[in-house]
Design a protein around this motif. Structure first.
Motif, short mmCIF file in Angstrom:
data_model
loop_
_atom_site.label_atom_id
_atom_site.label_comp_id
_atom_site.label_asym_id
_atom_site.label_seq_id
_atom_site.Cartn_x
_atom_site.Cartn_y
_atom_site.Cartn_z
N LYS A 1 0.84 -1.20 0.00
CA LYS A 1 0.00 0.00 0.00
C LYS A 1 0.88 1.25 0.00
O LYS A 1 1.81 1.36 0.78
CB LYS A 1 -0.92 0.00 1.21
N ASP B 1 0.23 -1.49 -4.82
CA ASP B 1 -1.11 -2.02 -5.09
C ASP B 1 -1.90 -1.16 -6.07
O ASP B 1 -2.58 -1.68 -6.96
CB ASP B 1 -1.89 -2.13 -3.77
N HIS B 2 -1.84 0.14 -5.91
CA HIS B 2 -2.69 1.03 -6.70
C HIS B 2 -2.21 1.19 -8.14
O HIS B 2 -2.89 1.82 -8.95
CB HIS B 2 -2.79 2.41 -6.04
#
Length: 457
Positions: free
Chosen positions: A2, A74-75
């Motif tokens: 993250k 993740d993004h």
């Protein structure tokens, strides 16, 4: 993983979103790449302002860094990347792929511009290491200059915008604003802000900044350029680990695997001793570094990946660099490759004084000889591990030569890691901070089992 951005990273991302043309002059370790990718993701999928991005980068960075960053966070994992590298056919095939981001090495910029001409398809261009376009006479600059009117958005990334002085700045800023701030021509820029320095008759060898010109230049570009130094945005002193992964070409990889198998399969009993494991891993670490002693005592060359990676670090960091090596042949290869920088070692008190006074550009040290008792933190803040060590004590003590009380800058530690080799085993153990005989032997046992499972005997 993250992504939780620091405040300065939020600021940088917002500036990219706000400004069509922007220069992120952020030092290594501050996260230029993830900032750029986060902004690209938002511009593409939240605001629908762009649809096709070109990243221009040094070859090794183009091969690895950008794709590794999208895999890490993740993004960003949904972003599709196509690497426009290799032969002409491979590059053309990569351009035909449906992707969000196309990555090309800077040596092929002219080829790409010639290929598309006025039909330039990229609405956003990211120049990773903008300072590599510092020469207004280079083919890459002249080529990219032609298509600047066709670029809707441009991001320039660099940690060293003026490696050789302010003359280097004009071509870089021109690619962002087409001469709006520093003038339309290099000659005009030079006449406006510089005076001739050392010269011979009509030939000028050096140009000196006019008094106060640096402040004027900084002010003129301040609206589109973000300058961030590591010590300004991270708590001091901080240690920043940066893993640089090296990919061997097919020929080198095949040679490495052949030599590794020969070494590994000499051990028939998996109940190996620490002594045997240590000897094997030393050989494997040599292989990962790019060369190894053969049975005759001569050096077998495998690859120059780590030398090339170090060359890039030195090119884009004009500050003193401390390089830790492990083997005599590595030392000789380093000396031969970087002889123009006059690399030094710490042999006398004068060597230590010269380093601390900033007089040594490239310092070579063996971790065993520089691991204890040396106060050299005043001389620099950049460490490169050319070859890793299994000794946790040596690793920690060597890093402590710069990362210690009295250090005024954040210490950046670069680990050069050859993929698919024992380097990765050592790095994982270092990160867990549990290096020891058991860890070393487990690594060797795992490699023995792998080759036996492959049916090799």
């Amino acid at each position: 993983m993250k992504f939780v951005p620091h405040n300065y990273q939020v600021y940088a991302i917002n500036k990219i979103l706000e400004l069509p043309k922007v220069g992120l002059m952020m030092e290594m370790g501050l996260g230029k790449t993830v900032c750029a990718l986060t902004a690209i993701d938002q511009l593409m999928f939240d605001f629908f302002e762009i649809s096709k991005v070109l990243v221009i980068a040094p070859k090794r960075v183009a091969e690895d860094t950008w794709s590794r960053e999208t895999e890490k966070w993740d993004h960003l994992r949904h972003l599709k990347i196509s690497k426009v590298l290799g032969s002409q056919k491979q590059r053309l095939d990569a351009l035909k792929e449906k992707a969000d981001i196309y990555i090309i090495n800077r040596e092929n910029v002219k080829w790409l511009v010639d290929l598309y001409g006025p039909k330039w398809p990229f609405d956003m261009v990211v120049i990773d290491e903008l300072s590599s376009f510092k020469s207004n006479k280079s083919q890459r600059f002249k080529a990219l200059k032609k298509v600047t009117p066709l670029m809707q958005r441009v991001i320039g990334l660099t940690g060293t915008p003026t490696p050789n002085g302010y003359l280097d700045l004009w071509p870089q800023i021109y690619l962002l604003d087409r001469g709006e701030r520093l003038g339309k021509t290099f000659t005009g820029y030079r006449e406006r802000y510089f005076t001739p320095g050392r010269r011979n008759a009509y030939t000028v060898f050096t140009w000196d900044l006019k008094p106060g010109a640096d402040k004027v230049i900084q002010q003129k570009i301040s609206d589109i350029c973000i300058s961030m130094r590591t010590e300004d945005y991270l708590q001091l002193p901080e240690r920043i680990n940066n893993n640089i992964y090296i990919r061997m070409d097919d020929k080198a990889k095949l040679l490495y695997e052949q030599l590794e198998k020969e070494l590994i399969l000499q051990v028939e009993d998996e109940q190996i001793t620490a002594l045997t494991a240590a000897a094997l891993t030393q050989k494997l670490l040599q292989l990962a570094n790019g060369a190894v002693y053969n049975t005759d005592g001569n050096v077998t060359h495998i690859h120059d990946g780590k030398l090339e990676a170090l060359e890039e670090i030195l090119e884009f960091n004009q500050e003193p660099v401390l390089v830790f090596y492990n083997f005599k042949h590595d030392y000789q290869r380093l000396v031969d490759r970087f002889k123009d920088l006059k690399p030094r070692t710490l042999e006398t008190s004068k060597d230590i004084a010269d380093w601390n006074d900033g007089k040594i550009r490239l310092l070579l040290a063996h971790p065993a000889s520089a691991g204890h008792g040396l106060n050299i933190q005043a001389g620099g803040h950049i460490i490169v591990w050319f070859g890793l060590t299994w000794s946790l004590e040596l690793y920690q003590q060597a890093n402590a030569r710069l990362y210690r009380q009295g250090q005024t800058k954040n210490v950046i530690i670069h680990h050069l890691i050859t993929e698919g080799t024992v380097d990765e085993d050592v790095l994982k153990a270092l990160e867990r901070k549990d290096l020891g005989q058991e860890e070393l032997m487990n690594a060797i046992k795992a490699r023995i089992r792998r080759y036996k499972n492959d049916g090799i005997n």
